[in-house]
Every structure is written in structure tokens, then in C-alpha cells.
Design a protein around this motif. Structure first.
Motif, PDB file in Angstrom:
ATOM      1  N   GLY A  56       0.860  -1.179   0.000  1.00 24.92           N
ATOM      2  CA  GLY A  56       0.000   0.000   0.000  1.00 24.92           C
ATOM      3  C   GLY A  56       0.890   1.219   0.000  1.00 24.92           C
ATOM      4  O   GLY A  56       1.769   1.378  -0.844  1.00 24.92           O
ATOM      5  N   SER A  57       0.711   2.076   1.001  1.00 22.60           N
ATOM      6  CA  SER A  57       1.559   3.264   1.100  1.00 22.60           C
ATOM      7  C   SER A  57       2.729   3.054   2.061  1.00 22.60           C
ATOM      8  O   SER A  57       3.539   3.949   2.262  1.00 22.60           O
ATOM      9  CB  SER A  57       0.721   4.461   1.559  1.00 22.60           C
ATOM     10  OG  SER A  57       0.233   4.221   2.860  1.00 22.60           O
ATOM     11  N   THR A  58       2.825   1.864   2.640  1.00 21.26           N
ATOM     12  CA  THR A  58       3.891   1.558   3.593  1.00 21.26           C
ATOM     13  C   THR A  58       5.161   1.144   2.870  1.00 21.26           C
ATOM     14  O   THR A  58       5.140   0.273   2.014  1.00 21.26           O
ATOM     15  CB  THR A  58       3.448   0.419   4.545  1.00 21.26           C
ATOM     16  OG1 THR A  58       2.231   0.799   5.178  1.00 21.26           O
ATOM     17  CG2 THR A  58       4.506   0.133   5.590  1.00 21.26           C
ATOM     18  N   ARG A  59       6.254   1.789   3.230  1.00 20.94           N
ATOM     19  CA  ARG A  59       7.558   1.424   2.683  1.00 20.94           C
ATOM     20  C   ARG A  59       8.127   0.316   3.555  1.00 20.94           C
ATOM     21  O   ARG A  59       8.187   0.449   4.777  1.00 20.94           O
ATOM     22  CB  ARG A  59       8.501   2.619   2.696  1.00 20.94           C
ATOM     23  CG  ARG A  59       8.170   3.685   1.698  1.00 20.94           C
ATOM     24  CD  ARG A  59       9.047   4.916   1.957  1.00 20.94           C
ATOM     25  NE  ARG A  59       8.942   5.894   0.909  1.00 20.94           N
ATOM     26  CZ  ARG A  59       8.001   6.846   0.866  1.00 20.94           C
ATOM     27  NH1 ARG A  59       7.084   6.912   1.807  1.00 20.94           N
ATOM     28  NH2 ARG A  59       7.989   7.722  -0.124  1.00 20.94           N
ATOM     29  N   LEU A  60       8.609  -0.744   2.914  1.00 20.80           N
ATOM     30  CA  LEU A  60       9.228  -1.856   3.625  1.00 20.80           C
ATOM     31  C   LEU A  60      10.643  -2.053   3.086  1.00 20.80           C
ATOM     32  O   LEU A  60      10.841  -2.312   1.902  1.00 20.80           O
ATOM     33  CB  LEU A  60       8.401  -3.132   3.450  1.00 20.80           C
ATOM     34  CG  LEU A  60       6.984  -3.051   4.022  1.00 20.80           C
ATOM     35  CD1 LEU A  60       6.161  -4.253   3.600  1.00 20.80           C
ATOM     36  CD2 LEU A  60       7.021  -2.924   5.538  1.00 20.80           C
ATOM     37  N   TYR A  61      11.609  -1.921   3.981  1.00 25.68           N
ATOM     38  CA  TYR A  61      13.014  -1.966   3.601  1.00 25.68           C
ATOM     39  C   TYR A  61      13.589  -3.358   3.848  1.00 25.68           C
ATOM     40  O   TYR A  61      13.427  -3.920   4.929  1.00 25.68           O
ATOM     41  CB  TYR A  61      13.810  -0.915   4.387  1.00 25.68           C
ATOM     42  CG  TYR A  61      13.402   0.491   4.029  1.00 25.68           C
ATOM     43  CD1 TYR A  61      14.068   1.185   3.024  1.00 25.68           C
ATOM     44  CD2 TYR A  61      12.337   1.114   4.670  1.00 25.68           C
ATOM     45  CE1 TYR A  61      13.692   2.475   2.683  1.00 25.68           C
ATOM     46  CE2 TYR A  61      11.957   2.405   4.323  1.00 25.68           C
ATOM     47  CZ  TYR A  61      12.636   3.076   3.333  1.00 25.68           C
ATOM     48  OH  TYR A  61      12.265   4.341   2.985  1.00 25.68           O
ATOM     49  N   THR A  62      14.282  -3.890   2.850  1.00 25.16           N
ATOM     50  CA  THR A  62      14.884  -5.213   2.916  1.00 25.16           C
ATOM     51  C   THR A  62      16.318  -5.116   3.443  1.00 25.16           C
ATOM     52  O   THR A  62      16.847  -4.014   3.656  1.00 25.16           O
ATOM     53  CB  THR A  62      14.926  -5.851   1.512  1.00 25.16           C
ATOM     54  OG1 THR A  62      15.769  -5.034   0.687  1.00 25.16           O
ATOM     55  CG2 THR A  62      13.538  -5.965   0.908  1.00 25.16           C
TER      56      THR A  62
END
Length: 154
Positions: A56-62
Motif C-alpha cells: 500500500g503506502s507503507t515502505r518496507l526496507y529489505t
């Protein structure tokens, strides 16, 4: 500047589905962990330095994003421009020898080291000048305070 090995890069690709259980971090967690602002992380994303996954609008960093952020921060700490950092990181090829990347990193590092050493020499000169001026001012104050103390005593 630490470079990532080919094996680490393969393990750090961003093309992993969210369901894999990979240790993903939200933007706030990244900001807190690395001592940067949310705005900084968004800026690095806009400049193509980071590419977080989206839910969605959530940034998820790997893990790859975390490694890249560490390299960005190291590069900035030693005085590289973001353009230089991006240029070096963009040359990384997980399946190649990365000699072009390593040569560029070494070349840029040598030039930056020379700039920093020149800055250090200029700063050392400024410190010496300022210290000398402060010594002269202290001496003037001591000389001017001595006559007034002598007239009070007399």
C-alpha cells in the motif's frame, strides 16, 4: 567504503515476495536505527539510492536496502556526494567481478582522501592562527589588568 560481495547481493535482492518472512523494516524503524529522518529516507528513494518494497503506502526496507543505506551514510560521512555514492553502487553487478566498480571506488576514494588531507592542513593552520591570537589577547588583558590592580593597592 565497504563493498558487498556477490553472494550477499544475491541474498539482498528486493525482488522477494513479502510473505517470505524476510526481516523487513518500516520507514520509522529504519530512520531510528540509522539516525536519519523520514525525509532523508524519502529523499534517497527519490534519488534512486534506495528502492523499498511497498505494501500500500507503507515502505518496507529489505536487507539490501539496509546495506545500501549503510553505504550511503558511510559515503556521506567521508565526504562523497550522493551522486558519487550512487555512481559507485550502480556499478555493482551481483554476477560479475565488479572490477569497474572497485576501480571507480578506489579512484574516488583517493581523490577524496587528498581533499580531506588538504582540508585538515587548512584547519590546522586556522587553529594555530586562532590559538596565537588568543594568547596575544590574554597577554593584553593581563597587562591591562595589572596597572589597575597596582593603583588600587597604592
Amino acid at each position: 567504503m565497504k563493498l558487498v560481495s556477490p553472494g550477499e547481493a544475491v541474498a539482498n535482492t528486493n525482488n522477494v515476495p513479502l510473505e517470505t518472512g524476510e526481516d523487513l523494516a518500516r520507514i520509522g524503524e529504519m530512520a531510528k536505527k540509522y539516525g536519519v529522518t523520514l525525509r532523508t529516507l524519502r529523499f534517497y528513494e527519490d534519488k534512486g539510492l534506495l528502492n523499498p518494497q511497498r505494501d500500500g503506502s507503507t515502505r518496507l526496507y529489505t536487507r539490501r536496502d539496509k546495506a545500501r543505506l549503510k553505504l550511503i551514510l558511510l559515503g556521506r560521512k567521508v565526504g562523497f556526494s550522493l551522486r558519487d555514492v550512487k555512481q559507485m553502487m550502480d556499478l555493482y553487478d551481483p554476477s560479475g567481478s565488479n572490477t569497474k566498480q572497485l576501480r571507480l571506488a578506489l579512484d574516488k576514494s583517493e581523490k577524496q582522501l587528498a581533499r580531506l588531507q588538504k582540508q585538515r592542513a587548512l584547519i590546522d593552520d586556522a587553529i594555530n592562527e586562532l590559538s596565537g591570537s588568543m594568547t596575544a589577547v590574554r597577554q593584553m588583558l593581563t597587562e591591562r589588568a595589572a596597572p589597575s590592580q597596582a593603583s588600587v593597592a597604592g
